[in-house]
Design a protein around this motif. Sequence first.
Motif, PDB file in Angstrom:
ATOM      1  N   GLU A  51       0.866  -1.168   0.000  1.00  0.00           N
ATOM      2  CA  GLU A  51       0.000   0.000   0.000  1.00  0.00           C
ATOM      3  C   GLU A  51       0.910   1.227   0.000  1.00  0.00           C
ATOM      4  O   GLU A  51       1.973   1.214   0.626  1.00  0.00           O
ATOM      5  CB  GLU A  51      -0.899  -0.022   1.230  1.00  0.00           C
ATOM      6  N   THR A  52       0.513   2.283  -0.691  1.00  0.00           N
ATOM      7  CA  THR A  52       1.368   3.468  -0.736  1.00  0.00           C
ATOM      8  C   THR A  52       1.555   4.072   0.652  1.00  0.00           C
ATOM      9  O   THR A  52       2.513   4.801   0.882  1.00  0.00           O
ATOM     10  CB  THR A  52       0.826   4.543  -1.708  1.00  0.00           C
ATOM     11  N   SER A  53       0.691   3.686   1.596  1.00  0.00           N
ATOM     12  CA  SER A  53       0.853   4.125   2.982  1.00  0.00           C
ATOM     13  C   SER A  53       2.046   3.449   3.647  1.00  0.00           C
ATOM     14  O   SER A  53       2.463   3.842   4.735  1.00  0.00           O
ATOM     15  CB  SER A  53      -0.420   3.814   3.783  1.00  0.00           C
ATOM     16  N   GLY A  54       2.587   2.402   3.005  1.00  0.00           N
ATOM     17  CA  GLY A  54       3.768   1.726   3.514  1.00  0.00           C
ATOM     18  C   GLY A  54       3.549   0.290   3.927  1.00  0.00           C
ATOM     19  O   GLY A  54       4.502  -0.453   4.122  1.00  0.00           O
ATOM     20  N   ILE A  82      -9.786  -4.618   1.566  1.00  0.00           N
ATOM     21  CA  ILE A  82      -8.986  -3.420   1.323  1.00  0.00           C
ATOM     22  C   ILE A  82      -9.953  -2.249   1.166  1.00  0.00           C
ATOM     23  O   ILE A  82     -10.922  -2.327   0.403  1.00  0.00           O
ATOM     24  CB  ILE A  82      -8.143  -3.571   0.040  1.00  0.00           C
ATOM     25  N   SER A  83      -9.696  -1.179   1.879  1.00  0.00           N
ATOM     26  CA  SER A  83     -10.592  -0.014   1.844  1.00  0.00           C
ATOM     27  C   SER A  83     -10.646   0.605   0.460  1.00  0.00           C
ATOM     28  O   SER A  83      -9.645   0.648  -0.263  1.00  0.00           O
ATOM     29  CB  SER A  83     -10.118   1.043   2.841  1.00  0.00           C
ATOM     30  N   LYS A  84     -11.838   1.110   0.119  1.00  0.00           N
ATOM     31  CA  LYS A  84     -12.006   1.775  -1.166  1.00  0.00           C
ATOM     32  C   LYS A  84     -11.017   2.928  -1.284  1.00  0.00           C
ATOM     33  O   LYS A  84     -10.594   3.515  -0.289  1.00  0.00           O
ATOM     34  CB  LYS A  84     -13.442   2.261  -1.347  1.00  0.00           C
ATOM     35  N   ALA A  85     -10.619   3.207  -2.505  1.00  0.00           N
ATOM     36  CA  ALA A  85      -9.687   4.280  -2.869  1.00  0.00           C
ATOM     37  C   ALA A  85      -8.261   4.069  -2.347  1.00  0.00           C
ATOM     38  O   ALA A  85      -7.433   4.968  -2.443  1.00  0.00           O
ATOM     39  CB  ALA A  85     -10.225   5.638  -2.440  1.00  0.00           C
ATOM     40  N   THR A  86      -7.953   2.870  -1.833  1.00  0.00           N
ATOM     41  CA  THR A  86      -6.582   2.572  -1.415  1.00  0.00           C
ATOM     42  C   THR A  86      -5.683   2.532  -2.641  1.00  0.00           C
ATOM     43  O   THR A  86      -6.069   2.015  -3.688  1.00  0.00           O
ATOM     44  CB  THR A  86      -6.514   1.210  -0.681  1.00  0.00           C
TER      45      THR A  86
END
Length: 116
Positions: A51-54, A82-86
């Motif tokens: 995830e781009t969040s890491g 997985i949450s939408k817009a992830t």
Amino acid sequence: MNKPFIYNVVFASLTDGSSTTTTITLGSDADFELHEIRTTGTNNVRVQIKETSGNQWSNSPFNANVIGAGINGFRLAVPFTISKATQLDVTITNNSGLTIQANNFEVDLIGYKITQ
């Protein structure tokens, strides 16, 4: 009712010893329940998904040949939501000894859009 859905990442041409990353954004209309990951199955092409969040999905890149193609994908024992817009970064590193031609390598995230 959940709607079957596949997020498909197709890569451009990639020479041996090179890496490339494609970022995909899951739809903003619904969360996604991941059931299976498939690749083209090319040996010695390494895949890393995070995830781009890491949050990384594996401790190191996996060999696409292990995940496999067709019906030989990796099925999760328990679906993962997985949450939408992830946003996901899908990175491949080509160590196959050959050039991967454009549109000849893909990673598929197979599951369901969760609708209320």
